[in-house]
Scaffold this motif. Sequence first.
Motif, PDB file in Angstrom:
ATOM      1  N   UNK A  72       0.154 -26.597   1.165  1.00 19.43           N
ATOM      2  CA  UNK A  72       0.004 -27.458  -0.320  1.00 19.43           C
ATOM      3  C   UNK A  72      -0.623 -26.423  -1.163  1.00 19.43           C
ATOM      4  N   UNK A  73       0.028 -26.132  -2.176  1.00 19.67           N
ATOM      5  CA  UNK A  73      -0.387 -25.151  -3.210  1.00 19.67           C
ATOM      6  C   UNK A  73      -1.470 -25.567  -4.065  1.00 19.67           C
ATOM      7  N   UNK A  74      -1.747 -27.040  -4.027  1.00 22.27           N
ATOM      8  CA  UNK A  74      -2.904 -27.689  -4.858  1.00 22.27           C
ATOM      9  C   UNK A  74      -4.368 -27.286  -4.104  1.00 22.27           C
ATOM     10  N   UNK A  75      -4.264 -27.012  -2.775  1.00 27.06           N
ATOM     11  CA  UNK A  75      -5.525 -26.658  -2.187  1.00 27.06           C
ATOM     12  C   UNK A  75      -5.795 -25.101  -2.209  1.00 27.06           C
ATOM     13  N   UNK A  76      -6.747 -24.642  -3.144  1.00 28.58           N
ATOM     14  CA  UNK A  76      -7.129 -23.137  -2.977  1.00 28.58           C
ATOM     15  C   UNK A  76      -7.576 -22.793  -2.001  1.00 28.58           C
ATOM     16  N   UNK A  77      -7.405 -21.318  -1.864  1.00 28.01           N
ATOM     17  CA  UNK A  77      -7.636 -20.468  -0.769  1.00 28.01           C
ATOM     18  C   UNK A  77      -8.662 -19.380  -1.448  1.00 28.01           C
ATOM     19  N   UNK A  78      -9.554 -18.669  -0.533  1.00 23.67           N
ATOM     20  CA  UNK A  78     -10.298 -17.637  -0.919  1.00 23.67           C
ATOM     21  C   UNK A  78      -9.773 -16.451  -1.078  1.00 23.67           C
ATOM     22  N   UNK A  79      -9.573 -15.820  -2.157  1.00 19.53           N
ATOM     23  CA  UNK A  79      -8.733 -14.642  -2.234  1.00 19.53           C
ATOM     24  C   UNK A  79      -9.361 -13.184  -1.730  1.00 19.53           C
ATOM     25  N   UNK A  80     -10.534 -13.544  -1.709  1.00 13.69           N
ATOM     26  CA  UNK A  80     -11.410 -12.510  -0.767  1.00 13.69           C
ATOM     27  C   UNK A  80     -10.853 -12.130   0.757  1.00 13.69           C
ATOM     28  N   UNK A  81     -10.253 -13.133   1.283  1.00 14.56           N
ATOM     29  CA  UNK A  81      -9.600 -13.119   2.657  1.00 14.56           C
ATOM     30  C   UNK A  81      -8.306 -12.164   2.256  1.00 14.56           C
ATOM     31  N   UNK A  82      -7.783 -12.414   1.104  1.00 14.77           N
ATOM     32  CA  UNK A  82      -6.506 -11.490   1.177  1.00 14.77           C
ATOM     33  C   UNK A  82      -7.070 -10.038   0.830  1.00 14.77           C
ATOM     34  N   UNK A  83      -8.069  -9.873  -0.131  1.00 12.41           N
ATOM     35  CA  UNK A  83      -8.598  -8.508  -0.513  1.00 12.41           C
ATOM     36  C   UNK A  83      -9.016  -7.803   0.893  1.00 12.41           C
ATOM     37  N   UNK A  84      -9.712  -8.466   1.525  1.00 12.11           N
ATOM     38  CA  UNK A  84     -10.315  -7.695   2.923  1.00 12.11           C
ATOM     39  C   UNK A  84      -9.145  -7.206   3.838  1.00 12.11           C
ATOM     40  N   UNK A  85      -7.739  -7.613   3.655  1.00 11.63           N
ATOM     41  CA  UNK A  85      -6.522  -7.222   4.318  1.00 11.63           C
ATOM     42  C   UNK A  85      -5.918  -6.257   3.758  1.00 11.63           C
ATOM     43  N   UNK A  86      -6.101  -5.940   2.500  1.00  8.29           N
ATOM     44  CA  UNK A  86      -5.366  -5.143   1.630  1.00  8.29           C
ATOM     45  C   UNK A  86      -6.013  -3.929   1.076  1.00  8.29           C
ATOM     46  N   UNK A  87      -7.399  -3.923   0.892  1.00  2.09           N
ATOM     47  CA  UNK A  87      -8.144  -3.001   0.114  1.00  2.09           C
ATOM     48  C   UNK A  87      -8.570  -1.933   1.183  1.00  2.09           C
ATOM     49  N   UNK A  88      -8.723  -0.578   0.744  1.00  2.00           N
ATOM     50  CA  UNK A  88      -9.477   0.605   1.457  1.00  2.00           C
ATOM     51  C   UNK A  88     -10.752  -0.113   2.302  1.00  2.00           C
ATOM     52  N   UNK A  89     -10.920  -0.103   3.490  1.00  2.00           N
ATOM     53  CA  UNK A  89     -12.057  -0.251   4.243  1.00  2.00           C
ATOM     54  C   UNK A  89     -12.312  -1.646   4.238  1.00  2.00           C
ATOM     55  N   UNK A  90     -11.735  -2.405   3.697  1.00  2.00           N
ATOM     56  CA  UNK A  90     -11.963  -3.750   3.101  1.00  2.00           C
ATOM     57  C   UNK A  90     -13.343  -3.839   2.296  1.00  2.00           C
ATOM     58  N   UNK A  91     -13.442  -2.745   1.629  1.00  2.00           N
ATOM     59  CA  UNK A  91     -14.496  -2.970   0.616  1.00  2.00           C
ATOM     60  C   UNK A  91     -14.298  -3.348  -0.647  1.00  2.00           C
ATOM     61  N   UNK A  92     -15.384  -4.190  -1.275  1.00  2.00           N
ATOM     62  CA  UNK A  92     -14.962  -4.782  -2.578  1.00  2.00           C
ATOM     63  C   UNK A  92     -16.379  -4.843  -3.411  1.00  2.00           C
ATOM     64  N   UNK A  93     -16.409  -4.413  -4.652  1.00  2.00           N
ATOM     65  CA  UNK A  93     -17.628  -4.546  -5.158  1.00  2.00           C
ATOM     66  C   UNK A  93     -17.541  -5.421  -6.225  1.00  2.00           C
ATOM     67  N   UNK A  94     -18.009  -6.691  -6.127  1.00  2.00           N
ATOM     68  CA  UNK A  94     -17.676  -7.826  -6.728  1.00  2.00           C
ATOM     69  C   UNK A  94     -18.445  -7.875  -8.108  1.00  2.00           C
ATOM     70  N   UNK A  95     -17.899  -8.255  -9.411  1.00  2.00           N
ATOM     71  CA  UNK A  95     -18.620  -8.272 -10.424  1.00  2.00           C
ATOM     72  C   UNK A  95     -18.863  -9.584 -11.105  1.00  2.00           C
ATOM     73  N   UNK A  96     -19.928  -9.757 -11.529  1.00  2.00           N
ATOM     74  CA  UNK A  96     -20.328 -11.326 -11.997  1.00  2.00           C
ATOM     75  C   UNK A  96     -19.940 -12.255 -10.810  1.00  2.00           C
ATOM     76  N   UNK A  97     -20.608 -12.218  -9.670  1.00  2.64           N
ATOM     77  CA  UNK A  97     -20.000 -13.079  -8.559  1.00  2.64           C
ATOM     78  C   UNK A  97     -20.647 -14.432  -8.718  1.00  2.64           C
ATOM     79  N   UNK A  98     -21.622 -14.749  -9.378  1.00  3.65           N
ATOM     80  CA  UNK A  98     -22.229 -16.127  -9.838  1.00  3.65           C
ATOM     81  C   UNK A  98     -21.810 -16.647 -11.059  1.00  3.65           C
ATOM     82  N   UNK A  99     -21.155 -16.047 -11.684  1.00  4.03           N
ATOM     83  CA  UNK A  99     -20.370 -16.542 -12.893  1.00  4.03           C
ATOM     84  C   UNK A  99     -19.093 -16.937 -12.788  1.00  4.03           C
ATOM     85  N   UNK A 100     -18.419 -17.937 -13.379  1.00  2.00           N
ATOM     86  CA  UNK A 100     -17.093 -17.993 -13.569  1.00  2.00           C
ATOM     87  C   UNK A 100     -16.592 -18.047 -12.209  1.00  2.00           C
TER      88      UNK A 100
END
Length: 513
Positions: A271-299
């Motif tokens: 069901x595409x109306x149910x969102x999923x956390x894109x960080x789960x995708x990023x953890x499986x495509x980015x180098x070393x699963x490393x991600x420096x999040x920008x403004x994590x508490x806003x928007x």
Amino acid sequence: MLARLADLDAALDAARGGGGEKYVARHHARGKLLPRERIELLLDRDAPFLELSPAAGWGTDFPTGASVVTGIGVVEGVECVIVANDPTVRGGAVNPYSLKKTQRAGEIAFANRLPMINLVESGGADLASQSEIFIPGGRVFRDLTRLSAARIPTVSVVFGTATAGGAYVPGMSDYTIMVRDRAKVFLAGPPLVKMATGEDADDESLGGAAMHAGTSGLADFLATDERDGLRLARQCVRRLNWRKHGPPPRTALPTAPKYDPEELLGIPGTDLRVPFDPREVLARILDGSEFDEFKPGYGTALVTGWAELHGYPVGVLANARGVLFSEEAQKAAQFIQLANVAGTPLLFLQNTTGYMVGTEYEQRGIIKHGALMINAVSNSTVPHLTVNLGASYGAGNYGMCGRAYDPRFLFTWPNAKSAVMGAAQLAGVLSIVARQAAQAKGRPYDADSDTAMRMMVEQQVESESGALFLSGRLFDDGVIDPRDTRTVLGLCLSAVHSAPVTGAAAGFGVFRM
């Protein structure tokens, strides 16, 4: 997802099958190679080939694959755009979808500064579709000359017939190779010459490879056979002295993600109306699963941040919840500006139902904030890569760099959908409008007809918003297996760095704050 992948495999099998066993066998019996066989011999040994728009024409009256193979591959160490006609499909004739596919390949070559190699064998335009082909088709020849003017080399190898407009492809290429006793290049074949002028002419004297190599001068090289023609094409590329203008990856041996890419198949729900956390995708495509999040508490409905992918730095914008609010739009605009200052390519991971609607949100300025984000996307000059992971509806498609905003590459997962809005919502809107129209005219409204109309509209929108339907009409560059996302994006990032990577030096338009 596996069911959707089975549908995709069936479509790709149809494209690889060309004109069918009969025509493939006849082509081989003549000692000729198929387009993918030609590409394989052209490429460096074991080099990858990123095929583009392989499902073009799917769900239309034209064959899947659109009688042409396009993609990016490495020739003599140089990434090149390759276009190969499939002569087993109506003699390689150009139909509306093969035209769009070829034009898209030219756009990719120009935007990313990639040499272009045409493997030509085509009878010209599919005459039954000439009204859709003739006028826009001239752009193919214009684009070839613009590539040359931009110092982006073009090479053509002619394996068989190249008639009428098709003759201008070798005619407008920087380097032209023709296969002896096979290539036939003329504006008009013997039958049309007879009708137009009364002259009796044979194929060889009118447009044969030997004639063009020794008399007209159209051919720069005369190949003894198809393999020799491909060898000569590789020789041309080797002598280009080609250099990338973008920065190299930060590391030659990037670290693989820590999480299993197989798990990407189960992250989106049914069901595409149910969102999923894109960080789960990023953890499986980015180098070393490393991600420096920008403004994590806003928007928080939009995830933004910095990472590396196959050694290349990227800025990521990924939908965490379907709806975009004012905060997300403002956050995105600032992040896009920062990426342009740093000269960092942007990766958009779409899963959005659009910008939030309603009285409260209109009063808070959702229109001007959405416009702010779209302004930033429109005027950003760093390379954009887009992948639709699930939903891409309404103006959210625009803000997240849909096809209309010219991302360098755009790919789609098999489960994804894209439309002006969801099928149920669109049918509901039409129902409300119809009820109001009947009420305004003082007429009763037929509930049974309304139910039937809503079902029909929902079915139509559902079918027309699917990944294969949209890819068949070239609204993306291909539907990909989620497990291949990292590899596909890595190939694309390498390709875009053939051109300079620069931010928006001239700035942006007027931001409504």
